[in-house]
Design an enzyme around this catalytic site. Structure first.
Site, short mmCIF file in Angstrom:
data_model
loop_
_atom_site.label_atom_id
_atom_site.label_comp_id
_atom_site.label_asym_id
_atom_site.label_seq_id
_atom_site.Cartn_x
_atom_site.Cartn_y
_atom_site.Cartn_z
N TRP A 169 -1.12 -1.90 3.51
CA TRP A 169 -0.02 -1.89 2.55
C TRP A 169 -0.48 -1.64 1.13
O TRP A 169 0.32 -1.37 0.25
CB TRP A 169 0.75 -3.22 2.61
N ASN A 170 -1.79 -1.76 0.85
CA ASN A 170 -2.19 -1.75 -0.57
C ASN A 170 -2.12 -0.38 -1.22
O ASN A 170 -1.88 -0.26 -2.42
CB ASN A 170 -3.57 -2.41 -0.76
N LYS B 124 0.96 4.58 12.32
CA LYS B 124 1.78 3.40 12.03
C LYS B 124 1.37 2.83 10.67
O LYS B 124 0.27 2.31 10.52
CB LYS B 124 1.59 2.31 13.10
N GLU C 104 -12.40 1.21 8.22
CA GLU C 104 -12.65 0.95 6.80
C GLU C 104 -12.13 -0.46 6.55
O GLU C 104 -10.92 -0.68 6.47
CB GLU C 104 -11.91 2.02 5.99
N CYS D 122 -9.93 -2.95 -1.39
CA CYS D 122 -11.14 -3.45 -0.71
C CYS D 122 -12.42 -3.18 -1.47
O CYS D 122 -13.44 -3.80 -1.16
CB CYS D 122 -11.33 -2.96 0.71
N GLU E 232 -12.90 -12.59 0.52
CA GLU E 232 -12.27 -11.64 -0.40
C GLU E 232 -10.97 -12.25 -0.93
O GLU E 232 -10.10 -12.62 -0.14
CB GLU E 232 -11.95 -10.39 0.43
C1 SIN Z 1 -8.91 0.47 -0.15
O1 SIN Z 1 -8.69 -0.50 -0.82
O2 SIN Z 1 -8.94 0.40 1.08
C2 SIN Z 1 -9.17 1.84 -0.70
C3 SIN Z 1 -9.29 1.91 -2.13
C4 SIN Z 1 -9.59 3.26 -2.67
O3 SIN Z 1 -9.32 4.32 -2.10
O4 SIN Z 1 -10.15 3.27 -3.75
#
Ligand code: SIN
Length: 490
Positions: free
Chosen positions: A158-159, A182, A260, A294, A392
């Protein structure tokens, strides 16, 4: 801000399967809410295993013809999609801000960022070379050719509701794969709009299929993809726990995986660093998307000799950040995605304070703005007894740890199961080489806080996953190598 779009047809509520917009089986649906207000935004398909199966059926049927298209034809399709994404930036940004919470300016930036992967892989489609292997025997020719891996299942978080799905779908299509996708339960609207634009670009029926689902039904839908041997690859961005589950559950059909996953990024400020530049880099890396990224620094190690000064400079910048909903043109930090997220942030900060942290900025919920707001926070005197040292936080919290020795800080930075990103600031060229080589991560920012780019390989090591997205390497994850051995030559 309302859901009124310049092009109302980009607001989709149904699944996109085989080129048609159809309701989920049993007409099941769920409500998508605005994290800024908790108000209902839309009601979308709540798909289950039968819908996932229908998507796989369509993707399998479409595969032979799509696989046989010329790379230049696939590139042209991706370029049309790219142009449409950019042409509809305002609607996509509005959908994204409403369902995810990020400020409108940041959402516009994400549209451009996500679109850049589509343009990049349009070019990469035309560079899928093989090899003629130098002969080892007379009369024989050996060749290696690259083929699309098959049907790809893309599961996204969702981010970054647009960029994460674009950077999975674009390389898959460029390689000649078909896709079932999805998006996250909280943010399906941007992704569905992207699918509508792919359809408008002329993508043949069944090449891209997308289903939305709430949490439990989504698990059942994905389980169907995991068990189906027609799905040859899973590409996933999300938590390490879910990534491990996908790896275990897809073992039955031995799928190729790109994962990832979570990070716990260190950000190291050496004594000889340009402190202003380091603060600026940290602001970019840490507070982008409200800290819900992330690759966000989660542990900031500052050399003892510059610790207090760095803390002061940072706290000044962080206290000046403007928090508000996407409707507020000045907002730099929006609401967090949901109550679970805000509770975790509060828990991490409270635990840090109970274990001796000093609050230099923020350190509290902003309930006057709404349920999901947290003040951008700087904590001094962080230590490894605190939960935020090993988990995290995924929010706007910058904990400052103190260090004195280079070897010691590298050891501590690497002392985590995760290995996605790391950052360090120094003006010593020899140290740059040393530290960059010793950090156990897939990505290293050196005197730089903004590391993401469509041209660069994005991905981690250790429990942050495997596979790379973007760059010239990003296509390999969607291709398999076939060895051809031709005998009987003169
Ligand atoms: C992510 O938070 O999974 C990706 C972040 C990014 O593309 O910089």
């Amino acid at each position: 801000m309302s859901l009124e779009l310049a092009r109302g047809e980009l607001l989709r509520h149904e699944n996109f399967i085989d080129g048609k917009w159809i309701a989920a089986s049993g007409n099941a649906s769920y409500v998508v809410t605005n994290p800024a207000t908790q108000a209902r935004l839309a009601q979308v398909a709540n798909s289950a295993a039968a819908d996932a199966r229908a998507a796989t059926d369509a993707a399998s049927r479409a595969l032979p013809a799509w696989r046989d298209t010329l790379p230049r034809e696939r590139a042209a399709m991706l370029n049309r999609w790219h142009a449409l994404i950019l042409a509809n930036t305002e609607d996509l940004a509005r959908l994204m801000s409403l369902e995810q919470g990020k400020p409108l300016a940041e959402a516009r930036g994400e549209v451009a960022y996500g679109a850049s992967y589509v343009a990049w892989f349009a070019e990469e489609a035309t560079k899928i070379y093989g090899d003629i292997i130098p002969q080892t025997q007379h009369g024989k020719r050996m060749m290696a050719i690259k083929e699309p891996i098959g049907v790809v299942a893309a599961i996204t978080p969702w981010n970054f509701p647009l960029a994460m799905i674009a950077r999975k779908i674009a390389p898959a299509l460029a390689a000649g794969c078909t896709v079932v996708a999805k998006p996250a339960e909280d943010t399906p609207l941007t992704a569905l709009a992207l699918a509508a634009l792919a359809q408008e670009a002329g993508l043949p029926d069944g090449v891209l299929n997308m289903i939305s689902a709430a949490r439990d039904e989504g698990i059942a839908a994905v389980a169907d993809w995991l068990a189906d041997d027609r799905v040859r690859k899973i590409t996933f961005t999300g938590s390490t726990a879910v990534g491990k589950h996908l790896a275990r559950e897809s073992a039955g059909t031995l799928k190729k995986l790109s994962l990832e996953l979570g990070g716990n990024a260190p950000f190291i400020v050496f004594a000889d660093a340009d402190l202003e530049a380091a603060v600026q880099g940290l602001m970019l890396a840490k507070f982008r998307n409200g800290g819900q990224t992330c690759v966000c620094p989660n542990r900031i190690y500052v050399h003892d000799s510059v610790y207090e000064r760095f803390g002061e400079l940072l706290a000044k910048r962080v206290s000046a950040l403007h928090v508000g909903p996407a409707t507020d043109a000045k907002a730099q930090i929006g609401p967090m995605i949901n109550e679970r997220a805000i509770d975790k942030i509060a828990k991490h900060v409270d635990d840090a304070v109970a274990n001796g942290a000093r609050v230099l900025a923020g350190g509290k919920r902003l309930s006057e703005l709404g349920l999901n707001y947290y003040a951008p926070t700087v904590l001094a005197d962080a230590n490894d007894a605190m939960v935020l040292c090993c988990e995290e936080t995924f929010g706007p919290v910058a904990p400052l740890f103190r260090f004195t020795d280079e070897d010691e800080v590298i050891r501590i930075a690497n002392d985590t199961p995760f290995g996605l990103a790391a950052y360090f600031y120094t003006n010593d060229v020899r140290r740059i080489d040393r530290v960059a080589r010793k950090l156990e991560t897939g990505i290293v920012g050196i005197n730089e806080g903004a590391v993401a780019s469509e041209a660069a390989p994005f991905g981690g090591v250790k429990e942050s996953g495997y596979g790379r997205e973007g760059s010239k390497y990003g296509l390999d994850d969607y291709l398999s190598i076939k060895y051809l051995c031709q005998g009987g030559l003169g």
